[in-house]
Design a protein around this motif. Structure first.
Motif, PDB file in Angstrom:
ATOM      1  N   TRP A 258       0.853  -1.186   0.000  1.00 53.77           N
ATOM      2  CA  TRP A 258       0.000   0.000   0.000  1.00 53.77           C
ATOM      3  C   TRP A 258       0.887   1.233   0.000  1.00 53.77           C
ATOM      4  O   TRP A 258       1.763   1.373   0.866  1.00 53.77           O
ATOM      5  CB  TRP A 258      -0.882   0.061   1.250  1.00 53.77           C
ATOM      6  CG  TRP A 258      -1.890  -1.028   1.396  1.00 53.77           C
ATOM      7  CD1 TRP A 258      -2.180  -2.035   0.523  1.00 53.77           C
ATOM      8  CD2 TRP A 258      -2.757  -1.218   2.529  1.00 53.77           C
ATOM      9  NE1 TRP A 258      -3.176  -2.833   1.028  1.00 53.77           N
ATOM     10  CE2 TRP A 258      -3.552  -2.357   2.259  1.00 53.77           C
ATOM     11  CE3 TRP A 258      -2.944  -0.533   3.728  1.00 53.77           C
ATOM     12  CZ2 TRP A 258      -4.501  -2.838   3.157  1.00 53.77           C
ATOM     13  CZ3 TRP A 258      -3.894  -0.986   4.627  1.00 53.77           C
ATOM     14  CH2 TRP A 258      -4.665  -2.136   4.341  1.00 53.77           C
ATOM     15  N   SER A 262      -0.216   8.850  -2.212  1.00 50.61           N
ATOM     16  CA  SER A 262       0.780   8.525  -3.228  1.00 50.61           C
ATOM     17  C   SER A 262       1.313   9.738  -3.979  1.00 50.61           C
ATOM     18  O   SER A 262       2.437   9.706  -4.481  1.00 50.61           O
ATOM     19  CB  SER A 262       0.174   7.531  -4.230  1.00 50.61           C
ATOM     20  OG  SER A 262       1.136   7.019  -5.093  1.00 50.61           O
ATOM     21  N   ALA A 268       5.114   4.225  -5.539  1.00 53.47           N
ATOM     22  CA  ALA A 268       4.348   3.095  -6.067  1.00 53.47           C
ATOM     23  C   ALA A 268       5.024   2.505  -7.294  1.00 53.47           C
ATOM     24  O   ALA A 268       5.109   1.278  -7.453  1.00 53.47           O
ATOM     25  CB  ALA A 268       2.924   3.540  -6.407  1.00 53.47           C
ATOM     26  N   LYS A 279       1.467  -7.084  -5.967  1.00 59.84           N
ATOM     27  CA  LYS A 279       0.463  -6.071  -6.299  1.00 59.84           C
ATOM     28  C   LYS A 279       0.756  -4.812  -5.486  1.00 59.84           C
ATOM     29  O   LYS A 279       1.024  -4.901  -4.285  1.00 59.84           O
ATOM     30  CB  LYS A 279      -0.946  -6.570  -5.993  1.00 59.84           C
ATOM     31  CG  LYS A 279      -1.448  -7.656  -6.949  1.00 59.84           C
ATOM     32  CD  LYS A 279      -2.889  -7.999  -6.667  1.00 59.84           C
ATOM     33  CE  LYS A 279      -3.416  -9.056  -7.632  1.00 59.84           C
ATOM     34  NZ  LYS A 279      -3.453  -8.562  -9.018  1.00 59.84           N
ATOM     35  N   TYR A 281      -0.776  -0.927  -4.585  1.00 60.83           N
ATOM     36  CA  TYR A 281      -1.960  -0.070  -4.598  1.00 60.83           C
ATOM     37  C   TYR A 281      -1.550   1.337  -4.182  1.00 60.83           C
ATOM     38  O   TYR A 281      -1.029   1.546  -3.077  1.00 60.83           O
ATOM     39  CB  TYR A 281      -3.028  -0.618  -3.650  1.00 60.83           C
ATOM     40  CG  TYR A 281      -3.498  -2.001  -4.046  1.00 60.83           C
ATOM     41  CD1 TYR A 281      -4.581  -2.161  -4.902  1.00 60.83           C
ATOM     42  CD2 TYR A 281      -2.840  -3.140  -3.583  1.00 60.83           C
ATOM     43  CE1 TYR A 281      -4.993  -3.425  -5.293  1.00 60.83           C
ATOM     44  CE2 TYR A 281      -3.244  -4.407  -3.967  1.00 60.83           C
ATOM     45  CZ  TYR A 281      -4.328  -4.541  -4.817  1.00 60.83           C
ATOM     46  OH  TYR A 281      -4.725  -5.797  -5.206  1.00 60.83           O
ATOM     47  N   VAL A 283      -2.843   4.831  -3.190  1.00 65.74           N
ATOM     48  CA  VAL A 283      -4.057   5.452  -2.674  1.00 65.74           C
ATOM     49  C   VAL A 283      -3.852   6.966  -2.631  1.00 65.74           C
ATOM     50  O   VAL A 283      -2.915   7.450  -1.982  1.00 65.74           O
ATOM     51  CB  VAL A 283      -4.386   4.911  -1.265  1.00 65.74           C
ATOM     52  CG1 VAL A 283      -5.700   5.512  -0.760  1.00 65.74           C
ATOM     53  CG2 VAL A 283      -4.450   3.383  -1.281  1.00 65.74           C
ATOM     54  N   ARG A 297       2.796   5.578 -14.127  1.00 66.07           N
ATOM     55  CA  ARG A 297       2.507   4.141 -14.220  1.00 66.07           C
ATOM     56  C   ARG A 297       2.915   3.609 -15.593  1.00 66.07           C
ATOM     57  O   ARG A 297       3.531   2.538 -15.710  1.00 66.07           O
ATOM     58  CB  ARG A 297       1.018   3.924 -13.960  1.00 66.07           C
ATOM     59  CG  ARG A 297       0.509   2.516 -14.153  1.00 66.07           C
ATOM     60  CD  ARG A 297      -0.996   2.456 -13.852  1.00 66.07           C
ATOM     61  NE  ARG A 297      -1.572   1.206 -14.312  1.00 66.07           N
ATOM     62  CZ  ARG A 297      -2.010   0.993 -15.545  1.00 66.07           C
ATOM     63  NH1 ARG A 297      -1.934   1.972 -16.447  1.00 66.07           N
ATOM     64  NH2 ARG A 297      -2.517  -0.176 -15.895  1.00 66.07           N
ATOM     65  N   TYR A 304       0.780  -0.599 -11.338  1.00 65.20           N
ATOM     66  CA  TYR A 304       0.139  -0.538 -10.029  1.00 65.20           C
ATOM     67  C   TYR A 304      -1.311  -0.082 -10.177  1.00 65.20           C
ATOM     68  O   TYR A 304      -1.710   0.471 -11.201  1.00 65.20           O
ATOM     69  CB  TYR A 304       0.904   0.386  -9.076  1.00 65.20           C
ATOM     70  CG  TYR A 304       1.157   1.794  -9.569  1.00 65.20           C
ATOM     71  CD1 TYR A 304       0.182   2.783  -9.473  1.00 65.20           C
ATOM     72  CD2 TYR A 304       2.399   2.170 -10.092  1.00 65.20           C
ATOM     73  CE1 TYR A 304       0.417   4.086  -9.896  1.00 65.20           C
ATOM     74  CE2 TYR A 304       2.657   3.469 -10.512  1.00 65.20           C
ATOM     75  CZ  TYR A 304       1.659   4.418 -10.415  1.00 65.20           C
ATOM     76  OH  TYR A 304       1.902   5.701 -10.839  1.00 65.20           O
ATOM     77  N   THR A 305      -2.089  -0.333  -9.134  1.00 64.17           N
ATOM     78  CA  THR A 305      -3.507   0.023  -9.136  1.00 64.17           C
ATOM     79  C   THR A 305      -3.699   1.364  -8.447  1.00 64.17           C
ATOM     80  O   THR A 305      -3.290   1.549  -7.294  1.00 64.17           O
ATOM     81  CB  THR A 305      -4.339  -1.050  -8.409  1.00 64.17           C
ATOM     82  OG1 THR A 305      -4.189  -2.298  -9.082  1.00 64.17           O
ATOM     83  CG2 THR A 305      -5.815  -0.671  -8.378  1.00 64.17           C
ATOM     84  N   VAL A 307      -5.947   3.949  -6.594  1.00 61.00           N
ATOM     85  CA  VAL A 307      -7.168   3.965  -5.789  1.00 61.00           C
ATOM     86  C   VAL A 307      -7.465   5.414  -5.419  1.00 61.00           C
ATOM     87  O   VAL A 307      -6.762   6.011  -4.597  1.00 61.00           O
ATOM     88  CB  VAL A 307      -7.014   3.106  -4.513  1.00 61.00           C
ATOM     89  CG1 VAL A 307      -8.313   3.126  -3.703  1.00 61.00           C
ATOM     90  CG2 VAL A 307      -6.619   1.681  -4.870  1.00 61.00           C
ATOM     91  N   LEU A 318      -8.827  -3.411  -0.194  1.00 59.73           N
ATOM     92  CA  LEU A 318      -7.524  -3.909  -0.626  1.00 59.73           C
ATOM     93  C   LEU A 318      -7.143  -5.189   0.111  1.00 59.73           C
ATOM     94  O   LEU A 318      -7.550  -5.403   1.251  1.00 59.73           O
ATOM     95  CB  LEU A 318      -6.448  -2.845  -0.372  1.00 59.73           C
ATOM     96  CG  LEU A 318      -6.715  -1.445  -0.930  1.00 59.73           C
ATOM     97  CD1 LEU A 318      -5.529  -0.533  -0.642  1.00 59.73           C
ATOM     98  CD2 LEU A 318      -7.013  -1.502  -2.409  1.00 59.73           C
TER      99      LEU A 318
END
Length: 422
Positions: A258, A262, A268, A279, A281, A283, A297, A304-305, A307, A318
């Motif tokens: 996490w 960010s 990230a 993975k 994330y 945020v 990214r 990365y995801t 959020v 998550l």
């Protein structure tokens, strides 16, 4: 008495491609198991047939019943120990209860058709797995073999790679390998993204000659390499601090991370490239930062995801983390730390960067309340700047980095064992 389960690999050429020994074992068995395609190669089999469907656990339970009274054979595509069912059955029944007779693997055949060695290739299965994370996993690899499925088709893979600007690859697609309808062909990614291929295929990616300059090496990239908000001091964890934070996070390849608050997504991106099988994330509550996060990214090939949420509210969706970095809290620092400490897996770490003594005090207090022992480091870096043909040093703001590890025996709130898919 339990009979040994025989797992036999089979190709697109069907029964004709099997050895005499494998054919004899199938003829003498009482139960023949496999997918519909594999079973269709033996229309004259007179024993019981079991179609592999409804999940591996359900199939294994049925298999455990029939093997007690009958010699049982399981048919599987290619090499059953290469992303195949044999590995699962060995774990389920034990190595002494499973005999494996492999066929050519699809990857082996694909490289034979290509006329290239494959001991140095990155081998990845996207069969039943998400394509997310592929970018950082293959970036910098000169040779990659991909097993596909009906969702992760060659066209979708090509579109994904183009989204991350990975045009240095050419593709070699092999359809119906080993069968009468076999077809192998080279593709540029743009053309491949628009073409429909047979459902049974393997994709090989090779970097084009002279394309190696695009790849990034190392970590803690220069601040100016990242898209960031300006002139508001970049909203980025500075390079020198980033390097220390990454060391403190101590990420495994399959870590769940996490990155809270960010900002630009710099941390990230770096974490995703290190935890390439995991993975990450990112945020972030400010919508204005999302375009830069998305740009970084793609630029850093770090899938990365993102959020868009104000922590801690966005954290419940998550998976439990192995590592948490808190670079911004929006005034919710104590609640974020409490939630992160509850969800953190045993052995995991929380790392916080603080530029004020109030944030430093709040971090150490909240971590202590969560039962975690803290360590704190003050970083004070200076960067050289030219002046009249000479060099002077310009000091950066001091930053406190607070780290805390969760003891191995300390249980989390959920005990969630979700890991990133490879």
């Amino acid at each position: 008495m339990d009979n040994v389960i025989c797992v036999i690999g089979i190709g697109e050429d069907g029964a004709g491609g099997l050895t005499t020994q494998s054919q004899r074992i199938i003829e003498e068995c009482g139960v023949l198991c496999g997918g519909e395609r594999q079973l269709s190669f033996f229309p004259r089999f007179t024993g019981e047939t079991i179609t592999l469907q409804g999940g591996l656990e359900r199939f294994a339970e049925r298999l455990d019943q029939v093997r007690r009274e009958h010699k049982t054979v399981v048919l599987a595509s290619g090499d059953p120990l290469f992303f195949g069912i044999a590995g699962y059955l060995v774990r389920r029944f034990g190595p002494r209860q499973v005999e494996v007779i492999p066929h050519y693997s699809s990857v082996q055949l694909a490289f034979a058709r290509l006329g290239d060695s494959w001991q140095d290739a990155e081998l990845i299965s996207l069969h039943g797995r998400p394509v997310q994370g592929l970018a950082q996993r293959i970036d910098g690899r000169a040779k990659v073999a991909l097993l596909t499925d009906e969702v992760n088709t060659p066209a979708r893979i090509a579109a994904y790679l183009l989204d991350f600007g990975m045009k240095e690859y050419e593709a070699f697609v092999c359809e119906h390998l080993g069968g009468p309808d076999e077809r192998c062909s080279f593709w540029e990614l743009e053309d491949m993204s628009r073409h429909e291929f047979a459902s049974l295929n393997v994709v090989i990616l090779r970097s084009k000659p002279g394309s190696g300059g695009r790849r990034r090496r190392g970590f803690a990239y220069p601040d100016e390499a990242f898209a960031q908000r300006k002139p508001e001091k970049g909203l980025i964890t500075k390079r020198e601090v980033r390097a220390f934070v990454l060391s403190e996070l101590n990420l495994a390849e399959n870590a769940v991370v996490w990155d809270i608050g960010s900002g630009s997504g710099a941390v990230a991106a770096e974490c995703a490239r290190i935890a390439r099988l995991g993975k990450v994330y990112a945020v972030e509550k400010e919508a204005v930062n999302l375009p830069n996060m998305e740009a970084n990214r793609r630029e850093f090939r770090a899938d990365y995801t993102i959020v868009h949420s104000r922590a801690p509210e966005g954290l419940e969706q998550l998976p439990d983390p192995d590592a948490v970095f808190i670079g911004g809290s929006g005034g919710e620092l104590a609640d974020i730390i409490a939630r992160a400490a509850e969800r953190l897996r045993p052995g995991g770490v929380i790392v916080i960067s603080a530029i004020t003594i109030e944030t430093l005090h709040g971090s150490m207090t909240a971590l202590a309340a969560a039962g975690l022992k803290t360590e704190v480091t003050q970083l004070q870096a200076s960067r050289g700047r030219p002046i009249l043909g000479m060099t002077r040093f310009e000091g950066l703001n001091p930053v406190f980095v607070v780290s805390a590890a969760k003891p191995e025996g300390m249980a989390g709130e959920t005990g969630n064992l979700i890991k990133g898919d490879a």
